[in-house]
Design an enzyme around this catalytic site. Structure first.
Site: not given
Lengths: 300, 832
Positions: A114-116
C-alpha cells in the site's frame, strides 16, 4: 490538608518533562546526502512514481496533508501519514508502533504494497543501472548497492530531519522566545493533563495510549491490537509528537479532524475527560504553534 | 667425535625449542586469561547494569501517579535490550559451554512481557496522572461550575483521598472507595451534574486502571527477571572463579614446567660443557696418544686417524680418510687371522690380536691391536682400533727366542734347541741319524794358558771350519764348553766315519791365535738312532761314551759306539761313584813292596802301593781307579792319604830297620800340578819327623813327558827340597834322551814288561842293558821291577842293575806283615 500539600508537591514536579531538541546532530554527511537523494528517489517504488518524499514533505510538516496516504498505483492507505520530522526521536515508528526503529520503518514502507510496494532485489537491480552505483561505491566501498546500505543511507538522512523551534529556545531559558499567550498555553498544557501523554523530547512519541482513554469514541482501527493481539491494546496507538503539529493537519491516525483547535478540544474531552473553555483551547493552540520549527542546517 | 656431540646437542636444542615455544604459549595463556578477566569484567558489569536498570523498571512500576518524562524510561528499556544483546555476544566469547546465552534468551523473552507491562504502566500512569490532575482541578474549582453542597464535596474529596491509597491494594480501602463511588454515582444521576459524572467516570477508570496494574505487576513479578540476573551473576562469578583457579593452576604448572625445563637445560648444558671438556681431553688424549688410533664408520671406512698413526704408517690423514684400513695390510698373515676379526666385528664384539702391516714406504711392522665397536646411545656408530707398534718387542722376542735356542758365542743351536730339534724332527719322525759327539782335546789347557778369549776365538774358528766340512742338512749344536754335537742324516757307518774324518781333517792345519800356533785335535764319539739309543738321553749318553772311549784311545780319533764301550764306561762310572766315598769309608789301605839290593838282598826301601777294597766292587786294581781319580780330581785327596799313610808307616819301619833308606811314593802329574803340593808333602814329612831324602817320588815316564816343560819346573823344586825322584815304567813311554838329561831325577825304574821276557827276548835284554848303561852314564840308580825268577835276578845282577823289586823277593805287604817280615829278616838271614 494533607492531600493538598501532596498535590502542590505533585505540581512542582512538572518541570523538565519536556526537553529541548538538540541544535545539531552527528551524522555521516556522505551517507546522509546519498540518503537524501534516495529519499526523493521514485525508483524505490514499484511504479517509479512514489518516493519517500511523496508522503513525507520534509519542508512542510513532514507529512502529506492528506487524510490517508496514497501509495503505488494511486492506492489509498488506511491511515494518516505520520510526520517524518523528528521521527528519529520517536520510541517506535508507525501509529501502532510495529517498527522498533527507523530502519524497520524504511524497510517496511518500501515493501508495503500500500506504500511503495517494491522489493529490494528489484531496487538494487534498478539502482545498479544508474549513476547511484558509483555513488554507493564511493560511500560504502566494495559493498556498493544493497538493501542494507540503501536503508542505512535513508535513515542517516532522516536523522537530520529535526526541527528545533522557538519553544526549544524557551526551554533552554529564553523567556522571550514565547509570547505571553503561548506561555499561558504551555501552562494550561501542563496543568490540564496534556503533558501526561505528550512529554519528552518530541512532546509525545514515547508511549502508547488508548484513543478515547476516558470517553470512548467510535473508530474502526484496532490500533496496537493488530500487533500484539492483546485485548488491552485495542484502540491503542502511539501518542504522536506535537512538533510541527500546526502543519500536519488533518489530525489523528484517521485524519478525522482537520482543525487544530478542534483537535485540541477533541483530545481534552476524550483523553483527559474534561470540558475546556474556548479561551483555554485557543491558548493551547497558540502554544502548539510555537512548536513549529525549521530543519537544522546542514542537509536540506 | 662429531656425532657424539651432535646427539647431545640435539637434546638441548629440542628442549630449547620447547622452552622457546612454551614462552609464547605462556604469553598466550596469560593473554587469554587477561582477556577473559576483562571479558568477565564486562559481563559482570553488563549484568550489574541490567540489574540496575531492572531495579529502575521496578521502581518505575511502583511510582504510580507521578508524571514522567517517558523518554527516560524508554531510553532505559533500549539500554536494557542493548545490554542484553551485548551480553549475549559477550557470552558467545567465553563460557560458551554454559547456558548463559539460553538464559539470556529467556530473559530477553521475559523482558518482552516486561516491556509490554511497562508500556501499559505508561499508558495507565498517564491516565492516572491525568485523572489526578482532573480530580484535583475539579476539587478546586467545582464550586465554580456546580451547585454541589459541602457534604457532597467532602464525599468527593474523601473518595479522591481514598483512591490515592488504593495503590496499597488494601481491601478495606477498596470497599470504602467503592461504597463512596456508589454514592457519587447516585449523586451524579440525581443532579445530572456533568462534572460529578466526569468525576465518577474518572474515579471508576482510576480504580479499574489501578486494579489492572496490580494484577499485571504480579504477573511480571513472577517472571523473576531480577532473580535470573542475580543468579546468573553469582553463577558467572562462580564459573569465573573456577576458571581463575584452573588458570592459576595452569599458569603455576607452566611456570613450574618452564623452570624445570630451564633447570634441565642448564643441567644438560653444564653436562654438555663438561662433556665437551671431557671430549676435548679425550680428543687430546687420542690425538697425542702414542698408540695409533683409527676410527672407522660402520662400513669400516676410516673417518679418523691420530698423529701416532700418521707417524707410524707414513700415511697422512687426508690419504687414508674414507679408505678401508686394509690399505695397511702386508698380506703376511694367514687369511684365517682376519676371519676371527671380521666375525668379532660382525657380532659387535671386541677383538684383540696382532697385525703385520705395511707402511707407506713398504716397510713392515708389527702391531698389537684392539678393535672395539663404538656404541653411542646404544647404537653402533663405527669401530675404534687402538694399535701399538710391537715390532721392537717382536724382534726382541725373536732375539730372546734365538738366544734361548742358540749359543751366544758361536750362534750355533744350543742344547735346548738341539733337544727340541731332535724330539720334534727326528724322534717323532723316526729318522735314522747318526749323532756325533765332538769334544776338543785338551781345550781346558788352552783356556788355562792362553785365556778364555783365546779359547772362544778357537771355538769360533773351529766351528767355521766344521761348517765348511759338513753338509747343510747336518745340524751342529753346542752343548756347552768344547762339546758339540752333529746330527748326520744317515745310518751308514762308513759314511759317518767319512764325515768324522773330515771333521778331524778340519783341524789338521794349526789354528793361529794371538800369534800362537795351536795344534788342536778332537775326539768324536758316534751313536746311531734308533739302533743305539731309543731316545736322546740314551743317544747322547752313548755318543758321549764313544767319545770318551776315543779320548781314552789317544784322542784325535773317532769311536763308534758299541755295547763293549758301554760296559766299559758303565764300569768306569761305577768305579767313579764308589771312589768318591772310598776315602770316607776308609776303603783304601796301603801295601808296600820292598826294594832290594840285588847283590846283597838287603832291603833298601819300599814302594808304597795303594789298595782299594770296595764293598760292591770287591778289590779294584789301581790301574782301574787311579786314572779315574785323576780325571775326577779325587787324586788330590787320595794322593794326600797315600803320602801321609806311607810316611807314617815308613816311620814305623825305619824304627825297626835303620838300614832302610827310602820310601817310594807314586805321585800323579795331576798332583804335581797342584800348587800346594810341595808344601803339603813338606808338612807331612815334618809331621812324621822324616827327611825329604827319605822320600822318593815316583812318576811314570808318560806323565812326565806329557807336559815336560812344566813338570821339569816342579821336579826341580822337589829336588831342591831334597826329594828323590824316580821315573816309573821307564821304557814304555817316548822319553827323549835330551830331556832325560835335564830331568832332576835320581832313579829309573825299568818297566816290568821288559823284565818279564828278559830271559827269552833278546831285544828286551838289550833294552835293559841300554837303560842300565844310560842310567849309569847319567848317574841314576836303576830299579828293575817285577823280578819273579832267579834267572831274571841273576841276569839283571849280571847286567849291573843294582836294585830290584818283585815277587822273587817279596810281594807287596801290608804294614803289619811287613813289620813281621823285617823282623824276620833282621833275625835270620833269609836266603832265597
Amino acid at each position: 490538608m494533607r492531600y493538598l500539600l501532596f498535590l502542590t508537591l505533585f505540581l512542582k514536579l512538572y518541570g523538565g518533562f519536556i526537553t529541548p531538541l538538540p541544535s545539531h546532530v552527528q551524522v555521516n554527511i556522505q551517507k546522509a546526502i546519498l540518503g537524501k537523494a534516495l529519499f526523493f528517489e521514485p525508483m524505490l517504488s514499484k511504479d517509479n512514481k512514489i518516493s519517500c518524499a511523496s508522503c513525507h514533505d520534509v519542508y512542510h510538516g513532514g507529512d502529506d496533508g492528506k487524510k490517508v496516504s496514497i501509495g503505488v498505483n494511486g492506492q489509498k492507505g488506511n491511515i494518516n501519514t505520520p510526520s517524518v520530522l523528528n521521527a528519529v526521536f520517536n520510541f517506535k515508528e508507525y501509529w501502532n508502533g510495529r517498527a522498533k526503529t527507523l530502519k524497520d520503518q524504511v524497510y517496511e514502507s518500501i515493501k508495503n504494497p500500500f506504500e511503495m510496494g517494491n522489493n529490494f532485489k528489484n531496487i538494487v537491480n534498478k539502482i545498479n543501472h544508474t549513476s547511484y552505483k558509483k555513488w554507493f561505491q564511493k560511500v560504502y566501498g566494495e559493498d556498493g548497492v544493497n538493501s542494507k546500505n540503501i536503508i542505512d543511507a535513508i535513515v542517516e538522512y532522516e536523522k537530520t530531519l529535526i526541527t528545533p523551534s522557538r519553544f526549544d529556545r524557551f526551554l533552554k531559558g529564553d523567556e522571550k522566545a514565547l509570547t505571553k499567550t503561548e506561555k499561558e498555553g504551555f501552562l494550561l498544557f501542563k496543568t490540564k493533563g496534556c503533558i501526561a501523554c505528550h512529554n519528552g523530547k518530541n512532546i509525545g512519541g514515547n508511549m502508547y495510549s488508548k484513543y478515547g482513554a476516558i470517553l470512548r469514541t467510535q473508530d474502526n482501527n484496532l490500533g496496537r491490537y493488530n500487533v500484539t493481539k492483546d485485548e488491552r491494546d485495542k484502540y491503542v496507538f502511539k501518542v504522536p509528537s506535537l512538533r510541527n503539529v500546526a502543519l500536519t493537519a488533518p489530525y489523528f491516525h484517521n485524519g478525522s479532524i482537520s482543525s487544530l483547535k478542534q483537535a485540541v478540544y477533541f483530545m481534552s474531552l476524550t483523553q483527559t475527560g474534561r470540558v475546556m473553555k474556548e479561551d483555554e483551547v485557543d491558548k493551547i493552540v497558540s502554544f502548539l504553534h510555537s512548536l513549529t520549527g525549521n530543519l537544522i542546517r546542514g542537509v536540506k | 667425535m662429531l656425532f657424539i656431540k651432535k646427539k647431545s646437542f640435539d637434546t638441548i636444542t629440542k628442549l630449547l625449542l620447547v622452552f622457546i615455544l612454551a614462552i609464547p604459549s605462556g604469553f598466550m595463556i596469560f593473554y587469554t586469561i587477561n582477556k577473559n578477566i576483562r571479558l568477565f569484567n564486562r559481563q559482570s558489569h553488563a549484568i550489574y547494569e541490567l540489574e540496575l536498570l531492572y531495579k529502575d523498571f521496578k521502581y518505575f512500576t511502583t511510582q504510580k501517579g507521578l508524571l514522567h518524562n517517558y523518554d527516560i524510561i524508554n531510553k532505559k528499556m533500549e539500554n536494557f535490550q542493548n545490554s542484553l544483546q551485548n551480553l549475549k555476544l559477550l557470552f558467545k566469547k567465553n563460557f560458551e559451554n554454559k547456558d548463559y546465552v539460553a538464559r539470556l534468551d529467556k530473559i530477553s523473552n521475559d523482558f518482552l512481557l516486561q516491556e509490554q507491562f511497562i508500556e501499559h504502566i505508561k499508558s495507565n500512569n498517564s491516565i492516572i496522572v491525568n485523572t489526578f490532575d482532573y480530580l484535583y482541578d475539579l476539587n478546586k474549582n467545582i464550586k465554580k461550575y456546580s451547585k454541589i453542597d459541602d457534604n457532597d464535596l467532602n464525599l468527593l474529596r474523601n473518595t479522591l483521598y481514598l483512591s490515592m491509597q488504593t495503590y496499597t491494594n488494601d481491601a478495606q480501602i477498596l470497599d470504602k472507595v467503592y461504597s463512596s463511588l456508589d454514592k457519587i454515582k447516585l449523586l451524579s444521576k440525581k443532579d445530572d451534574d456533568k462534572y460529578i459524572r466526569f468525576f465518577y467516570q474518572h474515579e471508576v477508570l482510576l480504580l479499574k486502571t489501578i486494579a489492572s496494574m496490580h494484577k499485571e505487576s504480579k504477573k511480571v513479578d513472577n517472571l523473576n527477571i531480577y532473580r535470573q540476573l542475580k543468579s546468573m551473576d553469582s553463577d558467572l562469578l562462580k564459573d569465573f572463579s573456577d576458571y581463575l583457579d584452573i588458570s592459576q593452576n595452569l599458569m603455576f604448572g607452566l611456570v613450574l614446567f618452564l623452570v624445570g625445563l630451564l633447570i634441565t637445560i642448564l643441567y644438560l648444558h653444564r653436562g654438555l660443557i663438561k662433556r665437551k671438556n671431557d671430549l676435548n681431553a679425550y680428543k687430546y688424549a687420542i690425538e697425542n696418544s702414542d698408540n695409533s688410533i683409527v676410527i672407522t664408520d660402520l662400513n669400516k671406512n676410516i673417518i679418523y686417524v691420530n698423529e701416532a698413526f700418521e707417524k707410524e704408517t707414513g700415511y697422512s690423514k687426508e690419504e687414508v680418510i674414507g679408505k678401508n684400513p686394509r690399505v695397511l695390510k702386508a698380506n703376511l698373515l694367514n687369511p684365517s687371522h682376519y676371519v676371527s676379526l671380521n666375525e668379532a666385528l660382525r657380532t659387535f664384539q671386541k677383538w684383540e690380536g696382532e697385525f703385520i702391516n705395511k707402511r707407506k714406504d713398504g716397510s713392515i711392522y708389527y702391531e698389537k691391536a684392539s678393535i672395539s665397536p663404538m656404541f653411542v646411545n646404544g647404537k653402533i656408530t663405527g669401530y675404534i682400533a687402538i694399535k701399538l707398534n710391537i715390532t721392537k718387542y717382536i724382534e726382541q722376542q725373536r732375539k730372546i727366542k734365538f738366544l734361548a735356542f742358540h749359543d751366544r758365542l758361536t750362534s750355533l743351536p744350543n742344547r735346548h734347541f738341539f733337544e727340541e730339534y731332535f724330539n720334534r724332527k727326528i724322534l717323532s719322525q723316526k729318522q735314522e741319524v747318526a749323532l756325533l759327539y765332538i769334544d776338543l782335546d785338551h781345550f781346558k789347557n788352552i783356556n788355562d794358558t792362553l785365556g778364555h778369549q783365546a779359547g772362544d776365538e778357537l771355538l769360533k774358528i773351529f766351528i767355521k771350519r766344521l761348517k765348511n766340512r759338513l753338509s747343510k742338512d747336518d745340524l751342529i749344536a753346542r752343548l756347552g764348553g768344547d762339546e758339540f754335537v752333529v746330527i748326520v742324516h744317515t745310518s751308514n757307518r762308513e759314511e759317518v766315519v767319512k764325515v768324522s774324518m773330515r771333521i778331524l781333517d778340519a783341524l789338521k792345519k794349526p789354528i793361529v791365535i794371538q800369534s800362537h800356533k795351536l795344534n788342536i785335535t778332537t775326539s768324536i764319539g758316534v751313536a746311531f738312532f734308533p739302533s743305539d739309543g731309543k731316545n736322546l738321553e740314551e743317544l747322547l749318553k752313548y755318543a758321549d761314551m764313544a767319545m770318551y772311549k776315543a779320548k781314552s784311545q789317544g784322542r784325535n780319533g773317532v769311536q763308534l759306539f758299541s755295547q763293549n764301550i758301554s760296559n766299559e764306561i758303565s764300569e768306569r762310572m761305577m768305579i767313579e761313584q764308589e771312589l768318591r766315598k772310598a776315602l770316607e769309608h776308609e776303603e783304601f789301605y796301603m801295601v808296600y813292596q820292598p826294594k832290594y839290593n840285588i847283590k846283597t838282598k838287603d832291603v833298601i826301601g819300599f814302594e808304597a802301593l795303594i789298595r782299594w777294597e770296595n764293598e760292591k766292587l770287591g778289590f779294584v786294581p789301581p790301574d782301574k781307579f787311579i786314572s779315574i781319580a785323576e780325571e775326577t780330581g779325587l787324586i788330590d785327596d787320595i794322593g794326600y792319604f797315600v803320602f801321609a799313610q806311607a810316611c807314617k808307616d815308613f816311620q814305623t819301619l825305619k824304627a825297626i830297620n835303620t838300614n832302610i833308606k827310602h820310601m817310594a811314593i807314586n805321585v800323579s802329574t795331576v798332583q804335581l800340578q797342584q800348587k800346594s803340593f810341595i808344601q803339603d808333602i813338606n808338612k807331612i814329612i815334618k809331621k812324621f819327623n822324616l827327611k825329604s831324602s827319605d822320600i822318593e817320588i815316583e812318576m811314570t815316564e808318560t806323565y812326565i813327558m806329557k807336559n815336560i816343560e812344566k813338570n821339569i819346573q816342579t821336579l826341580e823344586s822337589l829336588k831342591k827340597y831334597g826329594y828323590k825322584i824316580a821315573i816309573d815304567d821307564f821304557g814304555t813311554g817316548y822319553s827323549s834322551f835330551a830331556y832325560l838329561k835335564q830331568l832332576p831325577i835320581s832313579t829309573l825304574k825299568i818297566d816290568k814288561s821288559f823284565v818279564d821276557d828278559i830271559c827269552v827276548d833278546n831285544k828286551d835284554k838289550q833294552i835293559i842293558e841300554t837303560i842300565v848303561a844310560l842310567a849309569e852314564h847319567l848317574g841314576f840308580d836303576t830299579v828293575a821291577e817285577g823280578i819273579e825268577t832267579r834267572e831274571q835276578k841273576l841276569l839283571l845282577e849280571k847286567m849291573g842293575c843294582k836294585i830290584g823289586q818283585g815277587y822273587f823277593f817279596s810281594k807287596p805287604l801290608k804294614i803289619e806283615d811287613l813289620v813281621e817280615y823285617i823282623w824276620h829278616e833282621e833275625k835270620e838271614e833269609v836266603c832265597v
